[in-house]
Enzyme design. Sequence first.
Site, mmCIF file in Angstrom:
data_model
loop_
_atom_site.group_PDB
_atom_site.id
_atom_site.type_symbol
_atom_site.label_atom_id
_atom_site.label_comp_id
_atom_site.label_asym_id
_atom_site.label_seq_id
_atom_site.Cartn_x
_atom_site.Cartn_y
_atom_site.Cartn_z
ATOM 1 N N ASP A 227 0.851 -1.190 0.000
ATOM 2 C CA ASP A 227 0.000 0.000 0.000
ATOM 3 C C ASP A 227 0.887 1.239 0.000
ATOM 4 O OD1 ASP A 227 -1.814 2.001 0.309
ATOM 5 O OD2 ASP A 227 -2.598 1.302 2.245
ATOM 6 N N LYS B 238 -1.265 16.862 -9.698
ATOM 7 C CA LYS B 238 -0.553 16.566 -10.942
ATOM 8 C C LYS B 238 0.377 17.721 -11.329
ATOM 9 C CE LYS B 238 -2.058 12.413 -11.719
ATOM 10 N NZ LYS B 238 -1.131 11.251 -11.686
ATOM 11 N N TYR C 278 -7.107 17.052 -7.676
ATOM 12 C CA TYR C 278 -6.353 16.160 -8.555
ATOM 13 C C TYR C 278 -5.370 16.960 -9.414
ATOM 14 C CZ TYR C 278 -5.568 12.960 -12.519
ATOM 15 O OH TYR C 278 -5.009 12.198 -13.506
#
Lengths: 76, 254
Positions: free
Chosen positions: B65, B162, B158
């Site tokens: 994980d 990025k 998001y």
Amino acid sequence: MSTKRFLELVEEGLGMPEGSTNEGDRFIDLEAWDSVGALSVIALLDEEFGVSLDAGALQSCNTLGQLAGLVLKKAA
Amino acid sequence: MAVNPMDLSGMNVLVTGASSGLGRASAVLMSQLGARLLLLGRNTERLQETLDSLDGQGHQSLAFDLGDVAAIAAMLDQQAASFGKFDGVVHAAGILSTRPLRVSSPDVFESIYRINVVAAGQLLRGITKRSVIGDHGCSVVLVGSVTSSVGVPGLAAYAASKSAILGLMRSAALELAPSRIRVNAVLPGQFESPMADQQWKGLTEEQIARIGAMHPLGIGRASDVANCIAFLVSPAARWVTGSALAVDGGYTAH
């Protein structure tokens, strides 16, 4: 899932005051109901109830009560 | 004699997010190009599916994980000792969550950043250890997104993560060049993947068609992006570092 909690999430997603919606309200009559509002409500319902709704399912509902029924059915 | 500049024979490559989508497509392609893969993912069954679809011998998988960011550097250390030193690292694991700002709590930002940015940083940290990378250095490929340069409503957290990838990639490229570690990023537009399915869930058919129309070459495939990842990993890109390669069917050419 209680209807009260469902309406709270809808209000949060649409940025509306607490207690300002009812099961009988129609989506098209809600001023805050737009594409971003819909995405917000979808995200909150997914997070809280693990129910994954698509835009088509949402469009099939006229009132908040109908959507609550759909979420309840999917969550069962 | 046929020459393949993207030949990955003799290279050990780690791929995160290898259980589906872009990670799986990249792993499969790189195995076909001769690489030996270590596949990382959370879901053992789906990792096995990827493992079964690889070409060649000697591949391994590891259920790990990446949210356990503090354990990443040590994991690389251990795997370099057991699997072999890494010549390439592809960080294809990522979280995309369509969350309009109104419903983007600190938890939403932090969970996205943890996998997309912090894990990437810890992978880079891990390979700074000489014993973890191959004798010829290492090539790291991070997966960015067109959303670092073009906004999309509902993807603020998001897109922020990025964008952070680009800053991380460029500074890491400079810092690690003396160790012969190359660091690059691909910036995909919309391509068919489980992640795209998730993103499109809340959109109407008309909205999805509009997204397609914004890509002059249409919606892409995972293999389109995997090809560019394999290029950046390969010796064909030996003089490429600190580069962000748009793989978006022309989306950002507008």
